[in-house]
Structure formats: structure tokens, C-alpha cells
Design a protein around this motif. Structure first.
Motif, PDB file in Angstrom:
ATOM      1  N   PHE A 198       0.821  -1.198   0.000  1.00 60.68           N
ATOM      2  CA  PHE A 198       0.000   0.000   0.000  1.00 60.68           C
ATOM      3  C   PHE A 198       0.856   1.248   0.000  1.00 60.68           C
ATOM      4  O   PHE A 198       2.013   1.214   0.395  1.00 60.68           O
ATOM      5  N   THR A 199       0.245   2.363  -0.393  1.00 59.69           N
ATOM      6  CA  THR A 199       0.914   3.643  -0.195  1.00 59.69           C
ATOM      7  C   THR A 199       1.104   3.797   1.308  1.00 59.69           C
ATOM      8  O   THR A 199       0.228   3.451   2.085  1.00 59.69           O
ATOM      9  N   GLY A 200       2.249   4.243   1.715  1.00 56.40           N
ATOM     10  CA  GLY A 200       2.555   4.345   3.138  1.00 56.40           C
ATOM     11  C   GLY A 200       3.416   3.199   3.634  1.00 56.40           C
ATOM     12  O   GLY A 200       3.928   3.243   4.729  1.00 56.40           O
ATOM     13  N   GLY A 201       3.560   2.123   2.833  1.00 53.71           N
ATOM     14  CA  GLY A 201       4.501   1.071   3.179  1.00 53.71           C
ATOM     15  C   GLY A 201       3.938  -0.191   3.784  1.00 53.71           C
ATOM     16  O   GLY A 201       4.677  -1.160   3.953  1.00 53.71           O
ATOM     17  N   ARG A 202       2.649  -0.238   4.145  1.00 57.16           N
ATOM     18  CA  ARG A 202       2.105  -1.476   4.717  1.00 57.16           C
ATOM     19  C   ARG A 202       2.107  -2.574   3.660  1.00 57.16           C
ATOM     20  O   ARG A 202       1.989  -2.311   2.463  1.00 57.16           O
ATOM     21  N   GLU A 203       2.213  -3.823   4.132  1.00 52.02           N
ATOM     22  CA  GLU A 203       2.297  -4.970   3.220  1.00 52.02           C
ATOM     23  C   GLU A 203       1.532  -6.151   3.810  1.00 52.02           C
ATOM     24  O   GLU A 203       1.667  -6.450   4.995  1.00 52.02           O
ATOM     25  N   VAL A 204       0.703  -6.807   2.971  1.00 54.09           N
ATOM     26  CA  VAL A 204      -0.057  -7.972   3.413  1.00 54.09           C
ATOM     27  C   VAL A 204       0.026  -9.067   2.366  1.00 54.09           C
ATOM     28  O   VAL A 204       0.307  -8.806   1.196  1.00 54.09           O
ATOM     29  N   THR A 205      -0.221 -10.299   2.798  1.00 51.10           N
ATOM     30  CA  THR A 205      -0.404 -11.424   1.876  1.00 51.10           C
ATOM     31  C   THR A 205      -1.708 -12.101   2.266  1.00 51.10           C
ATOM     32  O   THR A 205      -2.097 -12.111   3.435  1.00 51.10           O
ATOM     33  N   GLY A 206      -2.386 -12.662   1.263  1.00 46.28           N
ATOM     34  CA  GLY A 206      -3.644 -13.353   1.522  1.00 46.28           C
ATOM     35  C   GLY A 206      -4.160 -14.026   0.269  1.00 46.28           C
ATOM     36  O   GLY A 206      -3.598 -13.869  -0.816  1.00 46.28           O
ATOM     37  N   VAL A 207      -5.244 -14.774   0.422  1.00 46.22           N
ATOM     38  CA  VAL A 207      -5.858 -15.505  -0.684  1.00 46.22           C
ATOM     39  C   VAL A 207      -6.911 -14.607  -1.325  1.00 46.22           C
ATOM     40  O   VAL A 207      -7.854 -14.163  -0.659  1.00 46.22           O
ATOM     41  N   LEU A 208      -6.754 -14.326  -2.630  1.00 51.55           N
ATOM     42  CA  LEU A 208      -7.678 -13.468  -3.352  1.00 51.55           C
ATOM     43  C   LEU A 208      -9.020 -14.173  -3.511  1.00 51.55           C
ATOM     44  O   LEU A 208      -9.098 -15.244  -4.095  1.00 51.55           O
ATOM     45  N   LYS A 209     -10.085 -13.555  -2.992  1.00 55.10           N
ATOM     46  CA  LYS A 209     -11.432 -14.125  -3.083  1.00 55.10           C
ATOM     47  C   LYS A 209     -12.310 -13.363  -4.057  1.00 55.10           C
ATOM     48  O   LYS A 209     -13.271 -13.913  -4.581  1.00 55.10           O
ATOM     49  N   GLY A 210     -12.010 -12.087  -4.299  1.00 51.99           N
ATOM     50  CA  GLY A 210     -12.815 -11.302  -5.223  1.00 51.99           C
ATOM     51  C   GLY A 210     -12.190  -9.952  -5.485  1.00 51.99           C
ATOM     52  O   GLY A 210     -11.299  -9.514  -4.770  1.00 51.99           O
ATOM     53  N   PHE A 211     -12.685  -9.284  -6.553  1.00 49.94           N
ATOM     54  CA  PHE A 211     -12.179  -7.975  -6.942  1.00 49.94           C
ATOM     55  C   PHE A 211     -13.209  -7.303  -7.835  1.00 49.94           C
ATOM     56  O   PHE A 211     -14.138  -7.948  -8.317  1.00 49.94           O
ATOM     57  N   ASP A 212     -13.050  -6.000  -8.053  1.00 51.04           N
ATOM     58  CA  ASP A 212     -13.907  -5.290  -8.991  1.00 51.04           C
ATOM     59  C   ASP A 212     -13.053  -4.457  -9.938  1.00 51.04           C
ATOM     60  O   ASP A 212     -11.814  -4.509  -9.884  1.00 51.04           O
ATOM     61  N   GLN A 213     -13.712  -3.680 -10.822  1.00 54.05           N
ATOM     62  CA  GLN A 213     -12.992  -2.924 -11.842  1.00 54.05           C
ATOM     63  C   GLN A 213     -12.154  -1.791 -11.264  1.00 54.05           C
ATOM     64  O   GLN A 213     -11.251  -1.296 -11.923  1.00 54.05           O
ATOM     65  N   LEU A 214     -12.402  -1.396 -10.021  1.00 58.78           N
ATOM     66  CA  LEU A 214     -11.603  -0.359  -9.370  1.00 58.78           C
ATOM     67  C   LEU A 214     -10.421  -0.934  -8.592  1.00 58.78           C
ATOM     68  O   LEU A 214      -9.729  -0.220  -7.885  1.00 58.78           O
ATOM     69  N   LEU A 215     -10.212  -2.240  -8.715  1.00 59.05           N
ATOM     70  CA  LEU A 215      -9.168  -2.981  -8.021  1.00 59.05           C
ATOM     71  C   LEU A 215      -9.369  -3.029  -6.510  1.00 59.05           C
ATOM     72  O   LEU A 215      -8.417  -3.192  -5.758  1.00 59.05           O
ATOM     73  N   ASN A 216     -10.618  -2.863  -6.059  1.00 60.23           N
ATOM     74  CA  ASN A 216     -10.925  -3.177  -4.669  1.00 60.23           C
ATOM     75  C   ASN A 216     -10.821  -4.687  -4.559  1.00 60.23           C
ATOM     76  O   ASN A 216     -11.296  -5.421  -5.438  1.00 60.23           O
ATOM     77  N   LEU A 217     -10.176  -5.184  -3.510  1.00 59.82           N
ATOM     78  CA  LEU A 217      -9.911  -6.612  -3.372  1.00 59.82           C
ATOM     79  C   LEU A 217     -10.530  -7.155  -2.104  1.00 59.82           C
ATOM     80  O   LEU A 217     -10.617  -6.455  -1.098  1.00 59.82           O
ATOM     81  N   VAL A 218     -10.929  -8.418  -2.155  1.00 59.61           N
ATOM     82  CA  VAL A 218     -11.324  -9.155  -0.960  1.00 59.61           C
ATOM     83  C   VAL A 218     -10.297 -10.268  -0.791  1.00 59.61           C
ATOM     84  O   VAL A 218     -10.114 -11.090  -1.691  1.00 59.61           O
ATOM     85  N   LEU A 219      -9.599 -10.267   0.343  1.00 56.89           N
ATOM     86  CA  LEU A 219      -8.591 -11.281   0.647  1.00 56.89           C
ATOM     87  C   LEU A 219      -8.986 -12.023   1.913  1.00 56.89           C
ATOM     88  O   LEU A 219      -9.508 -11.421   2.852  1.00 56.89           O
TER      89      LEU A 219
END
Length: 94
Positions: free
Chosen positions: A24-45
Motif C-alpha cells: 500500500f501507499t505508506g509502506g504497509r504490506e499484506v499477503t492473503g488468498v484473493l477471493k474477489g475484486f472489482d474494476q476499481l481494483l478493490n480486493l477481498v482477501l
């Protein structure tokens, strides 16, 4: 006049149910299993783990199921095949 349909820049469909790394902007970092997304690149992990860059030792924190807002993302990459390399633009200690 009909506007042409906007298509997503990234084809994330091939990464559904796969583990991905997100920064992310600001430096945070995550890993997870991608469950869904939309055209704006909003993600569900799911099964999300945040990497905490704390001193003296880095650690992790379990977050579970999360929704990530697309505008805050700076990097998406699959975890499989991810390998950190040395920065070629930084002078190496001799």
C-alpha cells in the motif's frame, strides 16, 4: 452515443483462490488468498497476514478476511515465484 466498456488493466481472475502479496501507499504490506475484486481494483482477501517491519525483529499479524481499497494499492504480485533481489541502484558495501 455509447461509451466503450472500460476493461480492467490487470486480469486478476487467474489469481482468484491464489495467495497474493499487496503493498500500500505508506509502506504497509499484506499477503492473503484473493477471493474477489472489482474494476476499481478493490480486493477481498482471506487468511490475510500483515508483515510488520518492527525493530529489532520483523513480525506478522493475522487479520483474517479483509477488503482492500483499490486506490491505496501500489503493488500486487503472486506469492509463488516472488523473490526479493538486491537493489541494483544502491552502492553495495565492499
Amino acid at each position: 452515443m455509447d461509451k466503450p466498456k472500460r476493461e480492467a488493466i490487470l486480469d486478476l481472475a487467474k489469481y482468484v483462490n491464489e495467495r497474493i502479496r499487496v503493498k500500500f501507499t505508506g509502506g504497509r504490506e499484506v499477503t492473503g488468498v484473493l477471493k474477489g475484486f472489482d474494476q476499481l481494483l478493490n480486493l477481498v482477501l482471506d487468511d490475510v497476514e500483515e508483515q510488520l517491519h518492527t525493530e529489532p525483529l520483523p513480525s506478522t499479524r493475522q487479520l483474517g478476511l479483509v477488503v482492500l481499497r483499490g486506490p491505496t494499492l501500489t503493488l500486487l504480485s503472486p506469492v509463488d515465484g516472488f523473490e526479493e533481489i538486491a537493489n541494483p541502484f544502491v552502492a553495495q558495501d565492499a
